[in-house]
Design a protein around this motif. Structure first.
Motif, mmCIF file in Angstrom:
data_model
loop_
_atom_site.group_PDB
_atom_site.id
_atom_site.type_symbol
_atom_site.label_atom_id
_atom_site.label_comp_id
_atom_site.label_asym_id
_atom_site.label_seq_id
_atom_site.Cartn_x
_atom_site.Cartn_y
_atom_site.Cartn_z
ATOM 1 N N SER A 201 0.823 -1.207 0.000
ATOM 2 C CA SER A 201 0.000 0.000 0.000
ATOM 3 C C SER A 201 0.864 1.267 0.000
ATOM 4 C CB SER A 201 -0.918 0.004 1.224
ATOM 5 O OG SER A 201 -1.608 1.231 1.312
ATOM 6 N N ARG A 202 0.444 2.245 -0.791
ATOM 7 C CA ARG A 202 1.154 3.525 -0.820
ATOM 8 C C ARG A 202 0.706 4.460 0.297
ATOM 9 N NH1 ARG A 202 1.321 5.099 -7.307
ATOM 10 N NH2 ARG A 202 2.469 3.231 -8.008
ATOM 11 N N LEU A 203 -0.314 4.043 1.018
ATOM 12 C CA LEU A 203 -0.836 4.875 2.103
ATOM 13 C C LEU A 203 -0.027 4.705 3.392
ATOM 14 C CD1 LEU A 203 -4.661 4.222 1.604
ATOM 15 C CD2 LEU A 203 -3.311 6.151 0.747
ATOM 16 N N LEU A 204 0.763 3.645 3.470
ATOM 17 C CA LEU A 204 1.559 3.388 4.667
ATOM 18 C C LEU A 204 3.010 3.773 4.457
ATOM 19 C CD1 LEU A 204 0.161 -0.126 5.702
ATOM 20 C CD2 LEU A 204 -0.646 2.138 6.373
ATOM 21 N N SER A 205 3.618 4.303 5.485
ATOM 22 C CA SER A 205 5.016 4.717 5.402
ATOM 23 C C SER A 205 5.949 3.515 5.426
ATOM 24 C CB SER A 205 5.352 5.658 6.556
ATOM 25 O OG SER A 205 5.269 4.963 7.791
ATOM 26 N N LYS A 206 7.184 3.753 5.041
ATOM 27 C CA LYS A 206 8.181 2.690 5.039
ATOM 28 C C LYS A 206 8.433 2.177 6.451
ATOM 29 C CE LYS A 206 12.998 1.740 3.778
ATOM 30 N NZ LYS A 206 14.244 2.315 3.195
ATOM 31 N N ASN A 207 8.517 3.101 7.417
ATOM 32 C CA ASN A 207 8.761 2.704 8.806
ATOM 33 C C ASN A 207 7.631 1.833 9.347
ATOM 34 O OD1 ASN A 207 11.191 4.064 8.925
ATOM 35 N ND2 ASN A 207 10.272 5.964 9.705
ATOM 36 N N LEU A 208 6.387 2.155 8.989
ATOM 37 C CA LEU A 208 5.249 1.357 9.454
ATOM 38 C C LEU A 208 5.284 -0.038 8.838
ATOM 39 C CD1 LEU A 208 2.735 1.151 11.125
ATOM 40 C CD2 LEU A 208 1.432 2.194 9.261
ATOM 41 N N LYS A 209 5.682 -0.127 7.575
ATOM 42 C CA LYS A 209 5.787 -1.425 6.916
ATOM 43 C C LYS A 209 6.881 -2.283 7.568
ATOM 44 C CE LYS A 209 4.128 0.176 2.416
ATOM 45 N NZ LYS A 209 4.457 0.410 0.995
ATOM 46 N N ILE A 210 7.973 -1.637 7.969
ATOM 47 C CA ILE A 210 9.048 -2.363 8.654
ATOM 48 C C ILE A 210 8.552 -2.899 9.993
ATOM 49 C CG2 ILE A 210 11.297 -2.102 9.772
ATOM 50 C CD1 ILE A 210 12.055 -0.152 7.566
ATOM 51 N N LYS A 211 7.745 -2.090 10.689
ATOM 52 C CA LYS A 211 7.171 -2.545 11.964
ATOM 53 C C LYS A 211 6.248 -3.737 11.754
ATOM 54 C CE LYS A 211 7.390 1.759 14.609
ATOM 55 N NZ LYS A 211 6.606 2.813 15.323
ATOM 56 N N ILE A 212 5.446 -3.704 10.685
ATOM 57 C CA ILE A 212 4.564 -4.829 10.374
ATOM 58 C C ILE A 212 5.389 -6.086 10.114
ATOM 59 C CG2 ILE A 212 2.938 -5.739 8.672
ATOM 60 C CD1 ILE A 212 1.868 -2.910 8.340
ATOM 61 N N TYR A 213 6.478 -5.936 9.369
ATOM 62 C CA TYR A 213 7.360 -7.064 9.069
ATOM 63 C C TYR A 213 7.966 -7.641 10.345
ATOM 64 C CZ TYR A 213 11.743 -9.348 7.807
ATOM 65 O OH TYR A 213 12.798 -10.226 7.719
ATOM 66 N N ARG A 214 8.442 -6.749 11.221
ATOM 67 C CA ARG A 214 9.127 -7.207 12.428
ATOM 68 C C ARG A 214 8.184 -7.809 13.467
ATOM 69 N NH1 ARG A 214 13.424 -2.176 13.412
ATOM 70 N NH2 ARG A 214 14.901 -2.771 11.757
ATOM 71 N N THR A 215 6.959 -7.323 13.519
ATOM 72 C CA THR A 215 6.026 -7.776 14.555
ATOM 73 C C THR A 215 5.122 -8.916 14.110
ATOM 74 O OG1 THR A 215 4.442 -6.058 13.914
ATOM 75 C CG2 THR A 215 5.980 -5.523 15.678
ATOM 76 N N ILE A 216 4.938 -9.086 12.794
ATOM 77 C CA ILE A 216 4.003 -10.110 12.308
ATOM 78 C C ILE A 216 4.708 -11.245 11.570
ATOM 79 C CG2 ILE A 216 2.018 -10.535 10.800
ATOM 80 C CD1 ILE A 216 1.059 -7.738 11.374
ATOM 81 N N ILE A 217 5.579 -10.913 10.642
ATOM 82 C CA ILE A 217 6.206 -11.928 9.791
ATOM 83 C C ILE A 217 7.421 -12.560 10.460
ATOM 84 C CG2 ILE A 217 7.280 -12.380 7.563
ATOM 85 C CD1 ILE A 217 5.645 -10.090 6.412
ATOM 86 N N LEU A 218 8.339 -11.723 10.925
ATOM 87 C CA LEU A 218 9.609 -12.224 11.471
ATOM 88 C C LEU A 218 9.428 -13.179 12.649
ATOM 89 C CD1 LEU A 218 12.540 -11.837 10.670
ATOM 90 C CD2 LEU A 218 12.750 -10.061 12.412
ATOM 91 N N PRO A 219 8.530 -12.903 13.615
ATOM 92 C CA PRO A 219 8.360 -13.856 14.722
ATOM 93 C C PRO A 219 7.912 -15.242 14.282
ATOM 94 C CG PRO A 219 7.395 -11.737 15.290
ATOM 95 C CD PRO A 219 7.742 -11.674 13.828
ATOM 96 N N VAL A 220 7.121 -15.318 13.200
ATOM 97 C CA VAL A 220 6.657 -16.617 12.706
ATOM 98 C C VAL A 220 7.832 -17.431 12.179
ATOM 99 C CG1 VAL A 220 5.244 -17.761 10.956
ATOM 100 C CG2 VAL A 220 4.347 -15.773 12.186
ATOM 101 N N VAL A 221 8.731 -16.771 11.460
ATOM 102 C CA VAL A 221 9.874 -17.466 10.854
ATOM 103 C C VAL A 221 10.921 -17.846 11.906
ATOM 104 C CG1 VAL A 221 11.729 -17.271 9.156
ATOM 105 C CG2 VAL A 221 9.497 -16.258 8.677
#
Length: 271
Positions: free
Chosen positions: A247-267
């Motif tokens: 999404s272009r509505l979300l900032s890069k920093n927010l996307k990094i937070k989503i990655y770190r809090t949702i995706i990375l813990p699963v892996v």
């Protein structure tokens, strides 16, 4: 936060109560046995309708034996006295159906009470001293209603399992023959060709791999399948939030937070 029960090795939880790891001992234990070319017989016991099977009168005696104040035991007994259930279909509600045994499903107290019942059974097991030792303690691992029995031979495994089954039966717990699985970890591929094992008049299927606490264990101690499973979980998690990440509505920093809090813990969950 760390919690320890006698007969069960240390279990470490995070603040949400989610199991992080059983003290890393089980995985290290299997790795060492594999390195030294030692056979490990494993029986993953699943109890049939565990919460529904606990005998309440026996449970009250167990609580007292564990030192729970009698006043609390009486309060617990009040919550379990004369419960009933009803079935709703649309606007129609059935008559009351009494529940004469077991614990309440969904009750926050039920897991604690079940742990007392299972812990009591485990403490009563006179584990064969010739069996395998994990962290210099018993050859039993327990989490929720799944118990793992370990043994260096099928004879030792059978003896320990029969003792546990007999102790658990006093509490009303019955082993589910369909869900209970047997596995042999050995470098000798012929060792894993046993199709089933018979213990205490029940036959348990032999498997090459078993999903235990979210981790895939194999009879060849292989981690390839577990790595593939983790990657599949990571991919599924990524695709579930792909719309947010693109999404272009979300900032890069927010996307990094989503990655770190949702995706990375699963892996990285088990690492």
């Amino acid at each position: 936060m760390r919690k320890k029960l006698s007969g069960i090795i240390n279990v470490v939880f995070d603040v949400t109560g989610r199991l992080l790891i059983i003290y890393s001992a089980f995985a290290k234990y299997l790795k060492k046995k594999w390195e030294y070319n030692e056979v490990v017989h494993q029986l993953f016991i699943d109890f049939k309708k565990a919460y529904y099977s606990v005998r309440r009168e026996v449970l009250y005696k167990i609580l007292i034996e564990f030192g729970i104040p009698r006043k609390l035991v009486r309060l617990i007994k009040m919550t379990l006295t004369e419960p009933f259930s009803r079935v709703r279909v649309g606007k129609n509600v059935s008559d009351k159906s009494p529940i004469r045994n077991g614990l309440k499903q969904g009750d926050t107290l039920s897991p604690v009470l079940f742990n007392f019942a299972l812990e009591y059974a485990i403490r009563r097991v006179q584990v064969n001293q010739d069996g395998l030792k994990l962290n210099c303690t018993h050859q039993l691992l327990a989490y929720a209603d799944v118990v793992t029995v370990l043994g260096g031979s099928i004879h030792t495994l059978k003896e320990n399992t029969e003792a546990l089954v007999a102790a658990a039966r006093e509490n009303g717990l019955e082993v589910s023959a369909d869900k209970t699985k047997y596995m042999v970890m050995s470098r000798d591929q012929n060792a894993g060709r046993i199709h089933s094992v018979r213990i205490d008049n029940s036959t348990f299927e032999s498997v090459d791999e078993f999903k235990y606490l979210g981790t895939t264990l194999t009879n060849q101690n292989a981690i390839q399948e577990e790595i593939k499973s983790i990657l599949r979980s990571g991919n599924a998690c990524y695709y579930s939030v792909q719309n947010l990440l693109s999404s272009r509505l979300l900032s890069k920093n927010l996307k990094i937070k989503i990655y770190r809090t949702i995706i990375l813990p699963v892996v990285l969950y088990w690492f």
